[in-house]
Design an enzyme around this catalytic site. Sequence first.
Site, PDB file in Angstrom:
ATOM      1  CE  LYS A  59       1.848   2.570  55.857  1.00 45.24           C
ATOM      2  NZ  LYS A  59       2.420   3.159  56.378  1.00 45.24           N
TER       3      LYS A  59
HETATM    4  N1  PMP Z   1       0.800   3.303  50.114  1.00 44.76           N
HETATM    5  C1  PMP Z   1      -0.164   2.445  50.115  1.00 44.76           C
HETATM    6  C2  PMP Z   1      -0.425   1.818  49.497  1.00 44.76           C
HETATM    7  C3  PMP Z   1       0.555   2.952  51.532  1.00 44.76           C
HETATM    8  O1  PMP Z   1      -1.175   2.348  52.762  1.00 44.76           O
HETATM    9  C4  PMP Z   1       0.885   3.816  52.444  1.00 44.76           C
HETATM   10  C5  PMP Z   1       1.174   3.892  53.786  1.00 44.76           C
HETATM   11  N2  PMP Z   1       0.025   5.011  54.270  1.00 44.76           N
HETATM   12  C6  PMP Z   1       1.886   4.221  51.407  1.00 44.76           C
HETATM   13  C7  PMP Z   1       2.062   3.976  50.793  1.00 44.76           C
HETATM   14  C8  PMP Z   1       3.221   5.216  52.535  1.00 44.76           C
HETATM   15  O2  PMP Z   1       4.105   5.010  53.645  1.00 44.76           O
HETATM   16  P1  PMP Z   1       4.109   6.086  54.777  1.00 44.76           P
HETATM   17  O3  PMP Z   1       3.274   5.432  55.820  1.00 44.76           O
HETATM   18  O4  PMP Z   1       5.519   4.698  55.185  1.00 44.76           O
HETATM   19  O5  PMP Z   1       4.586   6.878  54.313  1.00 44.76           O
END
Ligand code: PMP
Length: 344
Positions: free
Chosen positions: A48
């Site tokens: 993130k």
């Molecule tokens: N794994 C974790 C621990 C996350 O915080 C997130 C974000 N929501 C994701 C996977 C998925 O990533 P994305 O939001 O880019 O789909």
Amino acid sequence: MDRNKGVYNNLLELVGQTPMVQLNRITEGFPGRYFAKLEMFNPGHSAKDRIALHIVESAEKKGILKPGSTIVETTSGNTGFSLAMIAMVKGYQCKLAVSDKSSVDKIDGLRAMGAEVYVCPANVPADDPRSYYEVAKRIHKETPNSVYINQYFNELNIEAHYETTGPEIWKQTEGKITHLVVASGTGGTISGSAQYLKEQNPNIKILGVDAMGSVLKKFHETGEFDENEIKPYKIEGLGKNLIPTATDFSVIDVYEKVSDKDAAYKAREIIRKEGIFPGYTCGAVMQATQQYAEKGFFDANSVVVVVFPDHGSRYMNKIYSDVWMKEQGFYDSELPQNKPANYV
Ligand code: PMP
């Protein structure tokens, strides 16, 4: 200062360029080669950091963010931590609406990082005034000079991964990647990486990971939003109870759903087989990779990249706690057990 000597002007220059490591034991018996992209090596310990920095810097370029401004966001925790970190380095306020499903560690981490946190119920519809979406919107409206990051509906989320994660994976595999396995939450990581990689080689298969209790897989297959799919589940950051516009479903080939229990077991197995200390969704991604392998998606020529989104330290009171695992009914003889502490 010289980056080549490992000296940086500030912490934010360390975002991205994460390492990739070959998986040697957890994939035993699967055909092909497997590499994990370790997003926990970002300074905020998750993928993130990439989108948080990209969206904040885009707002700065547009003149929306000014000294003293406030960053507002809804977040399961990781985006919040990245935003809080960036706010500290750049001198902004940070206000975050989080789900009450987020681990206590994550909420305390956000507070320690200087953010103001609003904890909202997870199991209410997205348009309920108590949902974290609505709470963030209200804070944004009530706070002068604030910016709402809106990661689920912000195309810059995809762009961040199109500009960084995708090219890094292409370069690190020297263009040999055949399959990418990614957890889908907002969908930014999978969509941005996939868009870039498919531009380089349209034959690369993009394998999504969804949660039992989420609508994404069904929506991808039928184009319909099916409320009956929605059920409470424990994995944070994976899957969704709405359709995020930050997901480009057209570049995702297929989704596989994983259970809370299987993902938790797999995370503990990753430690025991690879020594990597993974977050809960890393377990989900590895579990899905196993399910894809069992369904015959890979062969001897496959070069499979799995993205590990964050670090295990955020889940000490969840999947790494035997008490929590027992409470969920996830504790049986097959669970990789933690050794008892010896008090001397
Ligand atoms: N794994 C974790 C621990 C996350 O915080 C997130 C974000 N929501 C994701 C996977 C998925 O990533 P994305 O939001 O880019 O789909």
